[in-house]
Design an enzyme around this catalytic site. Structure first.
Site, PDB file in Angstrom:
ATOM      1  NE  ARG A 160      -3.695  -0.351   2.316  1.00 23.39           N
ATOM      2  CZ  ARG A 160      -3.970  -1.288   3.204  1.00 23.39           C
ATOM      3  NH1 ARG A 160      -3.453  -1.237   4.418  1.00 23.39           N
ATOM      4  NH2 ARG A 160      -4.777  -2.287   2.889  1.00 23.39           N
ATOM      5  CG  ASP A 201       0.099 -10.390   7.745  1.00 24.12           C
ATOM      6  OD1 ASP A 201       0.015  -9.796   6.660  1.00 24.12           O
ATOM      7  OD2 ASP A 201       0.895 -11.322   7.948  1.00 24.12           O
ATOM      8  CG  ASP A 251      -3.798  -4.515  11.238  1.00 21.80           C
ATOM      9  OD1 ASP A 251      -2.712  -3.946  11.030  1.00 21.80           O
ATOM     10  OD2 ASP A 251      -4.400  -5.169  10.364  1.00 21.80           O
ATOM     11  CD  GLU A 282      -3.943 -10.188   6.203  1.00 21.35           C
ATOM     12  OE1 GLU A 282      -3.263  -9.650   5.321  1.00 21.35           O
ATOM     13  OE2 GLU A 282      -4.804  -9.575   6.864  1.00 21.35           O
ATOM     14  CG  ASP A 315      -6.412  -8.298   9.709  1.00 16.61           C
ATOM     15  OD1 ASP A 315      -7.568  -8.686   9.445  1.00 16.61           O
ATOM     16  OD2 ASP A 315      -6.008  -7.156   9.453  1.00 16.61           O
ATOM     17  CG  ASN A 349      -0.736  -0.798  10.270  1.00 18.21           C
ATOM     18  OD1 ASN A 349      -1.647  -1.489   9.861  1.00 18.21           O
ATOM     19  ND2 ASN A 349      -0.651   0.503  10.030  1.00 18.21           N
ATOM     20  CG  ASP A 364       0.932  -4.617   7.077  1.00 18.10           C
ATOM     21  OD1 ASP A 364       0.600  -5.782   7.386  1.00 18.10           O
ATOM     22  OD2 ASP A 364       0.203  -3.641   7.252  1.00 18.10           O
TER      23      ASP A 364
END
Length: 177
Positions: free
Chosen positions: A23, A105, A107, A123, A120, A87, A103
């Protein structure tokens, strides 16, 4: 590299552990830089996802990055109070192109009423296997979740109302000059 100055605009790039760009935030205004930290603000900032989708942030948000902590913090200033999105991520690096971090994953969301949610986790577990997060990284991230929760519970740094007020006021002064 020369540190960006107050009022400068920088790009922020989030990557995944395997090196893929995740991102990008364009034109984050820098409010303060030190040897170890960057404080900035996003306000109607263009965000581009890895798949090319684009969106614009809805409300002003104070962003906090540190070179010693495995998290970054976004304090979103909303009508009903301050909400936080944190994050779990590598400490940042800053080069000519952007402020960059990986990052990981996980959060932590903190709602305006103080409720906390770890997000997450599924994830994270999938990516840990797929991208081969080392046991050291797994340990560091789990320890930094504890540090982050301690900061939240004790109103440390960005989790202090006065911190957000000071930096938001400074942003308004810079924006309006």
């Amino acid at each position: 590299m020369k540190l960006p100055k107050e009022g400068d605009f920088i790009t922020i790039q989030s990557y995944k552990h395997d090196g893929r760009l995740h991102r990008t935030w364009r034109d984050t205004m820098v409010l303060k830089t030190t040897e170890n930290a960057v404080i900035g603000v996003n306000d109607h900032t263009l965000v581009t996802e890895a798949d090319g989708r684009r969106w614009v942030t809805r409300e002003p948000a104070i962003v906090y990055f540190h070179k010693k902590y495995w998290f970054n913090i976004i304090a979103m200033i909303r009508d009903n109070g301050i909400s936080y999105y944190c994050n779990l991520a590598s400490p940042y690096v800053l080069d000519q192109e952007a402020l960059k971090y990986i990052d990981y994953d996980l959060d932590v969301k903190v709602f305006a009423d103080g409720e906390k949610k770890l997000l997450d986790v599924d994830e994270y577990e999938i990516h840990k296997k797929e991208m081969h997060y080392s046991p050291d990284i797994d340990y560091i991230l789990k320890e930094h979740v504890k540090i982050l929760v301690d900061w939240i519970n004790n109103g440390k740094g960005p989790f202090s109302q006065s911190y957000v007020n000071i930096w938001y006021k400074r942003y308004l002064e810079l924006r309006n000059r």
